[in-house]
Design a protein around this motif. Structure first.
Motif, PDB file in Angstrom:
ATOM      1  N   PHE A 121     -12.912  55.839   2.663  1.00 62.59           N
ATOM      2  CA  PHE A 121     -12.417  57.665   2.394  1.00 62.59           C
ATOM      3  C   PHE A 121     -13.599  57.895   2.109  1.00 62.59           C
ATOM      4  N   PRO A 170     -17.932  64.386   4.572  1.00 61.61           N
ATOM      5  CA  PRO A 170     -18.548  64.000   5.585  1.00 61.61           C
ATOM      6  C   PRO A 170     -20.331  64.660   7.037  1.00 61.61           C
ATOM      7  N   GLY A 171     -20.025  64.065   7.437  1.00 62.29           N
ATOM      8  CA  GLY A 171     -21.328  63.889   8.163  1.00 62.29           C
ATOM      9  C   GLY A 171     -21.626  63.136   9.599  1.00 62.29           C
ATOM     10  N   ALA A 172     -22.676  64.022  10.624  1.00 63.06           N
ATOM     11  CA  ALA A 172     -22.630  63.020  12.121  1.00 63.06           C
ATOM     12  C   ALA A 172     -22.893  61.687  11.809  1.00 63.06           C
ATOM     13  N   ARG A 196     -22.169  59.875   9.381  1.00 64.87           N
ATOM     14  CA  ARG A 196     -21.351  58.624  10.378  1.00 64.87           C
ATOM     15  C   ARG A 196     -20.220  58.576  11.281  1.00 64.87           C
ATOM     16  N   GLY A 197     -19.674  56.940  11.789  1.00 64.64           N
ATOM     17  CA  GLY A 197     -18.865  57.481  12.231  1.00 64.64           C
ATOM     18  C   GLY A 197     -17.538  56.265  12.194  1.00 64.64           C
ATOM     19  N   ILE A 198     -15.649  57.120  11.658  1.00 68.76           N
ATOM     20  CA  ILE A 198     -15.147  56.785  11.855  1.00 68.76           C
ATOM     21  C   ILE A 198     -14.185  55.951  12.620  1.00 68.76           C
ATOM     22  N   GLY A 239     -18.183  63.901  20.120  1.00 66.51           N
ATOM     23  CA  GLY A 239     -19.060  63.941  19.008  1.00 66.51           C
ATOM     24  C   GLY A 239     -20.413  64.806  19.482  1.00 66.51           C
ATOM     25  N   TYR A 246     -21.857  59.827  19.261  1.00 71.08           N
ATOM     26  CA  TYR A 246     -23.091  60.382  18.674  1.00 71.08           C
ATOM     27  C   TYR A 246     -24.237  59.508  17.838  1.00 71.08           C
TER      28      TYR A 246
END
Ligand SMILES: Nc1ncnc2c1ncn2[C@@H]1O[C@H](COP(=O)(O)OP(=O)(O)OP(=O)(O)O)[C@@H](O)[C@H]1O
Ligand SMILES: [Mg+2]
Lengths: 268, 264
Positions: free
Chosen positions: B54, B77-79, B81-83, B103, B154
């Motif tokens: 996290f 957070p930002g695009a 990274r994908g979780i 996304g 994305y």
């Protein structure tokens, strides 16, 4: 037949029919004064009569005029309450400080029976449609605010994280996640609120209406010892109330929460 | 390949610092993750694996030390990274294809491009025919695959996964492991994969970071240089498994000793 007794989809109609029959017999057997307690057969005849053309001073379609006025006040009041209260509730749910300051006030307003507001509103606004509308608003806004706030707070933190990590801004989180995730609560809140609004509009009309409205009709009939009209009013209130709650929201629920497979917040 | 993608330097994480319920979740973690690497975070329950993930996600902040992504300290957070969460956390009010395209919609990608991308991902996760199903009607494994597709849609640089296969039955898990191996082989995305399972870790990873018990440090890093596809019956697999299990057991018994000492 066994299914009907144990309960199937025809049971509600049978139950109401049976209730009517018992009522009819009770009135006839007891020989009670029909002026005080009319038999349902007479009430039904009167109901049909009031739906038709008028006679003498009675205008045409009298009952429909009353119902129309009641629904008008209900819809305007409920619509205004829904719009404002949803926004207030969502903001409360999203902002800790706003919640901390508003929640005690709302909790207090929630426990005051709506009818207790009516004298104050009449004092401020006099009698008339506007007054009835305000009574509807006070009757229906608090459940919406309360459930909307609870709904936002129930949104899992990780659902918001999932959106943030896809690049969603605060505003996008509101429109793409919070609204959807809160929808079951919003629907439950509005359902509860519409039930309250219906009770409120009838109560409001009893005290504040001067021309038309089902509540007004019930109260007005008292002056003429017209118990049949009063019972017509009660039946109409019951029928429309049930229709609003079950049919209308059943329709909305089938298209949203039931399709999504998420449970509605029933424990409000 | 070869560039450091994520770098943790003496990272410490305390929850509720200063409060009576303060928890030192992570004491000191130093770890470099290379671009394109598949890294498993393995360790006993409660040792701070999710917490670390996290923090890389930008949802939590280290209380000491620095955590860098592409050389820059992580700030939210930002695009890129994908979780994927253990509990899937799909949007229940949206059908599968809408969930996957989330996304892309946020990024304002054209509808045609969204459709193309979704079709591609649906193929990759093998959920053809379920595009207009609501998540509730899917099995756990299917939901997890949708969650993975949503995170990949994305095209983030990094994929973060928190025990994604924890709740799956053995068969679905085996299938998901081979799927994920394939996905990683085609996308070469830097992947952080939190797991309890030594087996999952060896089957999937280039590198396994073994966490000590809380308050955690990195106890050891294993480079898994076995060729893909890997099988649990391979000699190499068995050797690694024995080594890692011994290290883990050591960790668990150290923890127990520590508890007995402090209790005694
Ligand atoms: N939001 C929080 N507030 C306070 N303490 C927390 C919070 N999140 C985690 N912790 C604590 O931090 C420690 C590490 O938790 P974390 O969830 O990162 O462990 P984990 O390795 O992922 O465990 P598991 O394998 O069981 O998922 C635990 O002791 C946990 O109780
Ligand atoms: Mg965890």
């Amino acid at each position: 037949m066994a299914g009907l007794v144990r309960g199937n989809r025809y049971t509600p109609f049978a139950a109401i029919l049976l209730f009517g029959i018992v009522w009819e017999i009770a009135v006839r057997v007891s020989g009670i004064n029909a002026l005080l307690m009319p038999p349902p057969s007479a009430v039904l005849v009167r109901l049909v009569d009031m739906l038709g053309p008028g006679r003498g001073a009675t205008p045409d379609f009298l009952l429909l005029r009353h119902i129309g006025m009641t629904l008008l006040a209900l819809l305007i009041g409920f619509f205004l309450a829904a719009l404002v209260s949803s926004a207030v509730g969502l903001i409360m749910g999203m902002n800790r400080a706003v919640y901390a300051w508003l929640n005690p006030i709302i909790s207090m307003f929630m426990v005051i029976p709506n009818i207790a507001f009516v004298p104050v509103i009449i004092l401020w606004m006099g009698l008339g449609l506007e007054t009835v509308i305000v009574v509807v608003i006070t009757g229906s806004c608090f459940p919406i605010i309360y459930t909307a706030a609870a709904g936002v707070q129930s949104v899992p933190q990780r659902m918001i994280w999932a959106a943030q990590t896809a690049g969603a801004s605060r505003r996008q989180i509101l429109t793409t996640v919070l609204l959807g995730a809160t929808m079951p609560y919003l629907i439950a809140g509005h359902k509860l609120a519409l039930g309250r609004a219906w009770r409120a509009v009838i109560a409001g009309e009893i005290f504040a209406s001067t021309t038309y409205g089902v509540g007004f009709m019930i109260f007005d009939a008292r002056t003429f010892l017209d118990s049949e009209a009063m019972f017509v009013g009660l039946i109409v209130v019951g029928l429309i109330g049930v229709t609003l709650e079950r049919v209308l929201f059943g329709f909305v629920e089938r298209r949203t929460v039931e399709k999504w497979g998420v449970s509605t917040a029933k424990d409000v | 390949m070869g560039n450091v993608k994520i770098s943790a330097e003496k990272v410490e994480k305390r929850y509720n610092p200063g409060a009576p319920n303060e928890v030192l979740a992570i004491e000191n973690i130093t770890l470099d993750i290379q671009d394109g690497e598949f890294v498993a975070l393995l360790g006993p329950s409660g040792c701070g694996k999710s917490t670390f993930l996290f923090m890389v996600g930008g949802f939590e902040k280290p209380t000491e030390g620095t955590l860098r992504l592409n050389g820059q300290p992580i700030d939210g957070p930002g695009a890129n990274r994908g979780i994927v969460f253990q509990e899937y956390v799909l949007f229940p009010w949206q059908v599968v294809s809408k969930n996957i395209a989330y996304g892309l919609r946020i990024a304002g990608v054209s509808q045609a491009e969204q459709d193309r991308r979704v079709a591609e991902l649906i193929n990759m996760i093998g959920l053809q025919g379920f595009e207009s199903a609501y998540p509730e009607s899917l099995s756990g494994g299917m939901k997890q695959r949708v969650a993975i597709a949503r995170a990949l849609a994305y095209d983030p640089e990094i994929l973060l996964m928190d025990e994604p296969f924890g709740a799956l039955d053995a068969q679905t898990r085996a299938r998901m492991i081979s799927d994920l191996t394939r996905i990683h082989a085609t996308t070469h995305k830097t992947t952080l994969f939190v797991t309890h399972s030594v087996e999952e870790a060896i089957l999937l990873s280039d590198k396994i970071a073994l966490f000590s018990a809380r308050p955690s440090r990195i106890k050891r890093v294993f480079e898994i240089d076995l060729p893909h596809p890997r099988r649990v019956t391979d000699d190499g697999f068995v050797t690694f498994e024995r080594e890692i299990l011994e290290s883990l057991e050591q960790e668990v018994s150290d923890t127990l000793d520590g508890r007995l000492d402090s209790a005694g």
